[in-house]
Design an enzyme around this catalytic site. Structure first.
Site, PDB file in Angstrom:
ATOM      1  N   ILE A  32     -17.962   9.398  26.471  1.00 10.41           N
ATOM      2  CA  ILE A  32     -17.412  10.757  26.534  1.00 10.41           C
ATOM      3  C   ILE A  32     -17.064  11.153  27.970  1.00 10.41           C
ATOM      4  CG2 ILE A  32     -19.539  12.104  26.852  1.00 10.41           C
ATOM      5  CD1 ILE A  32     -18.597  13.866  24.495  1.00 10.41           C
ATOM      6  N   HIS A 100     -27.898   0.445  24.836  1.00  8.93           N
ATOM      7  CA  HIS A 100     -26.441   0.318  24.806  1.00  8.93           C
ATOM      8  C   HIS A 100     -25.970  -0.425  26.042  1.00  8.93           C
ATOM      9  CE1 HIS A 100     -27.524   4.113  26.768  1.00  8.93           C
ATOM     10  NE2 HIS A 100     -26.471   3.936  27.547  1.00  8.93           N
TER      11      HIS A 100
HETATM   12  P1  5GP Z   1     -26.927   5.858  30.047  1.00 10.31           P
HETATM   13  O1  5GP Z   1     -27.030   6.670  31.302  1.00 10.31           O
HETATM   14  O2  5GP Z   1     -28.000   6.227  29.055  1.00 10.31           O
HETATM   15  O3  5GP Z   1     -26.853   4.382  30.306  1.00 10.31           O
HETATM   16  O4  5GP Z   1     -25.530   6.178  29.428  1.00 10.31           O
HETATM   17  C1  5GP Z   1     -25.313   7.150  28.455  1.00 10.31           C
HETATM   18  C2  5GP Z   1     -23.827   7.318  28.332  1.00 10.31           C
HETATM   19  O5  5GP Z   1     -23.565   8.030  27.144  1.00 10.31           O
HETATM   20  C3  5GP Z   1     -23.195   8.096  29.485  1.00 10.31           C
HETATM   21  O6  5GP Z   1     -22.212   7.286  30.108  1.00 10.31           O
HETATM   22  C4  5GP Z   1     -22.590   9.317  28.806  1.00 10.31           C
HETATM   23  O7  5GP Z   1     -21.360   9.708  29.353  1.00 10.31           O
HETATM   24  C5  5GP Z   1     -22.467   8.872  27.360  1.00 10.31           C
HETATM   25  N1  5GP Z   1     -22.576   9.957  26.397  1.00 10.31           N
HETATM   26  C6  5GP Z   1     -23.493  10.957  26.386  1.00 10.31           C
HETATM   27  N2  5GP Z   1     -23.320  11.757  25.320  1.00 10.31           N
HETATM   28  C7  5GP Z   1     -22.263  11.234  24.633  1.00 10.31           C
HETATM   29  C8  5GP Z   1     -21.596  11.634  23.424  1.00 10.31           C
HETATM   30  O8  5GP Z   1     -21.929  12.606  22.764  1.00 10.31           O
HETATM   31  N3  5GP Z   1     -20.536  10.856  23.027  1.00 10.31           N
HETATM   32  C9  5GP Z   1     -20.142   9.756  23.734  1.00 10.31           C
HETATM   33  N4  5GP Z   1     -19.097   9.087  23.244  1.00 10.31           N
HETATM   34  N5  5GP Z   1     -20.752   9.356  24.870  1.00 10.31           N
HETATM   35  C10 5GP Z   1     -21.794  10.088  25.313  1.00 10.31           C
END
Ligand code: 5GP
Ligand code: ZN
Length: 107
Positions: A32, A100
């Site tokens: 997102i 992820h």
């Molecule tokens: P992390 O920091 O946990 O590795 O990455 C989480 C990712 O999820 C971030 O890059 C963030 O932009 C993405 N993200 C968070 N909320 C959402 C959402 O509701 N939809 C999508 N498509 N991505 C999200």
């Protein structure tokens, strides 16, 4: 399925996303808040919190993800290469606690 987990809600469709690929193991959708022209998230259907919780029973899933990454990159036209990132735990910058892989490219 963890009912408090954002990515589990995306997998069930409760929260909308823009999927580019799905199969029995994973769903792949656009981040997102993209950090590159291409920024996909490869998310296992199983709720695994992080790399810290990956066990031997996940070997097939993990191998599947590794082999899927270059195929997704190719589909996105990333012929010069791509970057993969897995943030693990709060100290690793993880914000969504459902394992992820970030696939980034087109810098
Ligand atoms: P992390 O920091 O946990 O590795 O990455 C989480 C990712 O999820 C971030 O890059 C963030 O932009 C993405 N993200 C968070 N909320 C959402 C959402 O509701 N939809 C999508 N498509 N991505 C999200
Ligand atoms: Zn989850």
């Amino acid at each position: 399925m963890n009912e408090n987990c954002l990515f589990c809600k995306i997998i069930t469709g409760e929260v909308p996303s823009t999927p580019v690929y799905t199969d029995e193991y994973v769903i792949v959708f656009w981040d997102i808040n993209p950090q590159a022209p291409v920024h996909l998230l490869i998310v296992p259907r199983e709720h695994i919190i992080s790399l810290n919780e990956v066990e031997e029973k996940h070997d097939k899933l993990m191998a599947h993800i590794m082999r899927l990454l270059p195929k997704l990159a190719h589909e996105q036209g990333l012929d010069k290469g791509f970057r993969t990132v897995i943030n693990t735990g709060s100290g690793g910058g993880q914000e969504v606690f459902h394992l992820h892989v970030h696939l980034l490219g087109g810098f």
